[in-house]
Write an enzyme that holds these catalytic residues in place. Structure first.
Site, PDB file in Angstrom:
ATOM      1  N   LYS A   1       0.834  -1.200   0.000  1.00  0.00           N
ATOM      2  CA  LYS A   1       0.000   0.000   0.000  1.00  0.00           C
ATOM      3  C   LYS A   1       0.873   1.256   0.000  1.00  0.00           C
ATOM      4  O   LYS A   1       0.672   2.171  -0.805  1.00  0.00           O
ATOM      5  CB  LYS A   1      -0.927   0.007   1.221  1.00  0.00           C
ATOM      6  CG  LYS A   1      -1.846   1.218   1.292  1.00  0.00           C
ATOM      7  CD  LYS A   1      -2.689   1.214   2.561  1.00  0.00           C
ATOM      8  CE  LYS A   1      -1.862   1.602   3.773  1.00  0.00           C
ATOM      9  NZ  LYS A   1      -2.674   1.774   4.992  1.00  0.00           N
TER      10      LYS A   1
ATOM     11  N   ASP B   1      -6.101   0.686   0.482  1.00  0.00           N
ATOM     12  CA  ASP B   1      -6.323   0.941   1.911  1.00  0.00           C
ATOM     13  C   ASP B   1      -7.707   0.436   2.297  1.00  0.00           C
ATOM     14  O   ASP B   1      -8.416  -0.173   1.483  1.00  0.00           O
ATOM     15  CB  ASP B   1      -6.142   2.433   2.222  1.00  0.00           C
ATOM     16  CG  ASP B   1      -7.166   3.304   1.510  1.00  0.00           C
ATOM     17  OD1 ASP B   1      -8.077   2.776   0.834  1.00  0.00           O
ATOM     18  OD2 ASP B   1      -7.060   4.545   1.628  1.00  0.00           O
TER      19      ASP B   1
END
Length: 211
Positions: A121, A139
């Site tokens: 991420k 996310d």
């Protein structure tokens, strides 16, 4: 409508709704985004933006953070939660940037991924926001929303969601698309309350509506 067609329509509608959406972490140098995204784990971006101001007053550059004691970093970042592990990762990350990359973030996904405390991420966020490269940032907002919208079917693992979205989202749209999902997830398609479907710009195409 295929998932690919659905994705393109969602991109179009979100772009119209949130034309100026961008990263909600404040930074003016690439390495600062790296610090902020580590602090943002299980913490709000708003709190991180306040804490890093104090951090950079005390440690204004990569070298200062690399040379700082972990305990001194922890003292400043404690309000973000998980203070010791975050301070340890920030210290180790800044040391690697200093020693291996001349204080700069490498422009290579796999090298970024090897920095301490950096996952997919975070690496994607850096690739998209710092280097302007194709990126999918999975996310919690992204994972929740793409499942509700029907772009993925019951997939919760971040990497699996990322791989599924790479097949649907045009590369040049990925980074901004994910930023817009954050805005939409905070304001409309919320996690802790019932989604506000009646005022959602996607209500005519989202599979969640009416369920």
């Amino acid at each position: 409508m295929t998932k690919k067609q659905l994705a393109l329509e969602i991109i179009r509608l979100l772009k119209k709704e949130y034309p100026d959406a961008g990263c909600t972490l404040d930074y003016d140098q690439a390495w600062k985004l790296l610090v902020s995204v580590r602090l943002a784990a299980q913490c709000t971006d708003a709190r991180v933006n306040v804490v890093v101001e104090k951090l950079y007053e005390k440690f204004p550059d990569v070298n200062a953070l690399a040379e700082a004691a972990v305990e001194d970093i922890e003292e400043v970042v404690r309000p973000c939660g998980l203070g010791h592990s975050k301070a340890r990762d920030i210290s180790a990350c800044m040391k690697m940037l200093r020693d291996s990359y001349g204080g700069k973030i490498p422009e290579d996904f796999d090298k970024i991924l090897k920095l301490p405390g950096v996952g997919r991420k975070s690496a994607n966020l850096i690739m998209g926001d710092v280097f302007g490269k194709p990126a999918i940032v999975t996310d919690t907002h992204c994972i929740r929303l793409v499942n509700r919208m029907g772009l993925v079917d019951g997939i919760k693992a971040p990497k699996k969601v990322e791989m599924a979205l790479w097949k649907l989202i045009p590369p040049e749209e990925g980074s901004d698309f994910c930023h817009r999902l954050v805005y939409h997830g905070r304001e409309v398609c919320t996690a802790r309350t019932k989604p506000f479907c009646s005022r959602c710009c996607l209500k005519d195409i989202c599979k969640k509506v009416g369920v």
